[in-house]
Design a protein around this motif. Structure first.
Motif, short mmCIF file in Angstrom:
data_model
loop_
_atom_site.label_atom_id
_atom_site.label_comp_id
_atom_site.label_asym_id
_atom_site.label_seq_id
_atom_site.Cartn_x
_atom_site.Cartn_y
_atom_site.Cartn_z
N PHE A 188 10.34 -61.87 126.06
CA PHE A 188 10.42 -62.54 124.76
C PHE A 188 11.76 -62.31 124.04
O PHE A 188 12.27 -61.18 124.03
N ASP A 189 12.24 -63.35 123.43
CA ASP A 189 13.42 -63.18 122.57
C ASP A 189 13.01 -62.59 121.24
O ASP A 189 13.78 -61.85 120.62
N SER A 190 11.81 -62.94 120.78
CA SER A 190 11.37 -62.46 119.47
C SER A 190 9.86 -62.49 119.35
O SER A 190 9.18 -63.15 120.13
N VAL A 191 9.38 -61.78 118.32
CA VAL A 191 7.94 -61.71 118.07
C VAL A 191 7.69 -62.07 116.61
O VAL A 191 8.36 -61.54 115.72
N VAL A 192 6.74 -62.97 116.39
CA VAL A 192 6.32 -63.29 115.01
C VAL A 192 4.86 -62.86 114.93
O VAL A 192 3.99 -63.45 115.57
N LYS A 239 13.93 -59.48 118.27
CA LYS A 239 13.58 -59.25 116.86
C LYS A 239 12.07 -59.35 116.69
O LYS A 239 11.40 -60.08 117.41
N LEU A 240 11.59 -58.64 115.69
CA LEU A 240 10.15 -58.72 115.36
C LEU A 240 10.02 -58.97 113.87
O LEU A 240 10.66 -58.29 113.06
N ASP A 251 11.05 -68.67 108.46
CA ASP A 251 12.11 -69.24 109.30
C ASP A 251 13.48 -68.76 108.81
O ASP A 251 14.33 -68.32 109.61
N ILE A 252 13.69 -68.81 107.50
CA ILE A 252 14.99 -68.40 106.94
C ILE A 252 15.21 -66.89 107.13
O ILE A 252 16.28 -66.45 107.54
N ILE A 253 14.16 -66.10 106.88
CA ILE A 253 14.30 -64.65 107.05
C ILE A 253 14.56 -64.31 108.51
O ILE A 253 15.41 -63.49 108.85
N PHE A 254 13.83 -65.00 109.38
CA PHE A 254 13.97 -64.76 110.81
C PHE A 254 15.43 -64.95 111.25
O PHE A 254 15.98 -64.15 112.00
#
Ligand code: NAD
Length: 323
Positions: free
Chosen positions: A75-79, A123-124, A230-233
């Motif tokens: 994974f590139d990132s986790v939400v 990123k998470l 989305d913006i914070i990410f």
């Protein structure tokens, strides 16, 4: 192609997030890890592009599964949305809140910590709530205020925020925490105040309101929350916490009366507000939440786009069609 792990994507906010990303971003694949509790609904995501989306039915507390998914998908990132979320249930059956909201987050952090030793850019983003600040009788909660959670739900979310922050400080993981106010919009479970009110009006059933209905909640349309995520990410400072709210403070009774009025206007019914019935307040009920969103507004230039009126209209239209 970027691949994101989304947890709890079959729930209310996760579903709206997945639809938003798949409709607005190219070159992204989403893996939704959700164990489909009573709050998750696989039908929410029927019709999304299955070349870009996959549901894995599984539990974030199952560390072997989480490890396997990180290995398989890199994974590139986790939400991270997955959680038990209904305050009333946390009073009746708190154990599941401790398991999913604390142990589940601990598992994710452990796997993520190991994963980022080799994948330093991963990123998470940890989605949390304004309820961690507890009752706010005056002013608004900002990011430096102490946590004072009142319910087992709020305490479990507060614990998870502390865990995430401790992994940022100690293990230098790239994580960010968001604390958002009460969301409303399509796909929310019918146990929550706004969908329950619309459903009961439609079915001409009583609308139960706790106490005198004078508790104040700060409301945000779900798509404004998602836009903020989305913006914070993309632009947020990792290791930081951001409050998200739209400055829509309303007493529950005023909110419910407004919904009654809007539905009467839309459907030609009258006096839906006669269905309101006051019931004994729940224990530990906070009087007021109010969130200070100056940080995200001034540092990341985020603004809510939906007025309460517009958001409520869209929400009511959606439920009147879907229920
Ligand atoms: P929801 O209850 O609608 O959905 C939660 C989802 O998580 C469900 O699909 C459920 O099946 C899944 N889930 C629960 N436990 C799981 C586990 N152990 N493993 C895998 N999946 C699991 O919740 P929501 O309202 O969409 O909230 C999402 C997140 O946003 C939560 O973390 C919540 O604390 C936070 N939040 C919600 C609000 C709000 O007003 N709804 C406000 C601020 C923050």
């Amino acid at each position: 192609m970027k691949t994101y792990l989304v947890t709890g994507g079959a729930g209310f906010i996760g579903t709206n997030f997945i639809k938003y990303i798949l409709n607005n971003k190219d070159e992204i694949q989403l893996i939704n890890l959700d164990n489909i509790t009573y709050a998750g609904n696989i039908n929410n995501l029927i019709g999304v592009d299955h070349n870009k989306y996959k549901l894995i039915k599984g539990d974030i507390c199952d560390i072997k599964l989480v490890e396997k998914l990180f290995k398989e998908y890199n994974f590139d990132s986790v939400v991270h949305f997955a959680a038990e979320t209904h305050v009333d249930r946390s009073i009746d059956t708190p154990a599941e809140f401790i398991r999913s909201n604390i142990v589940g987050v601990f598992n994710l952090l452990e796997v993520f910590k190991e994963f980022t030793k080799k994948n330093k850019k991963a990123k998470l983003i940890h989605i949390s709530t304004d309820e961690v600040y507890g009752d706010v009788l005056k002013g608004r909660s900002n990011e430096t205020d102490p946590y004072k959670p009142s319910s087992p739900y709020a305490a479990s979310k507060a614990s998870s925020d502390h865990l995430v922050y401790s992994y940022v400080r100690t293990f230098k993981i790239n994580a960010v925490i968001t604390n958002c106010s009460n969301n409303y919009g399509p796909h929310q479970h019918q146990e929550k105040l706004i969908p329950m009110t619309i459903k009961n009006i439609k079915e001409k059933k009583q609308i139960p309101i706790y106490g005198k209905g004078d508790s104040v909640r700060d409301w945000i349309f779900v798509l404004d929350h998602i836009n903020a995520i989305d913006i914070i990410f993309h632009n947020g400072q990792y290791g930081e916490t951001y409050n998200i709210g739209a400055n829509n403070e309303l007493e529950n009774i005023n909110l419910v009366e407004e919904i009654c009025k809007l539905i009467d206007k839309k459907t030609g019914t009258s006096n839906s507000k006669d269905l309101i019935s006051f019931v004994t307040d729940r224990p530990g009920h906070d009087m007021r939440y109010a969130i200070d969103s100056n940080k995200i507004m001034s540092q990341l230039n985020w603004r809510p786009k939906y007025s309460m009126q517009k958001g409520l209209e869209l929400t009511i239209d959606w439920y009147l069609q879907s229920l």
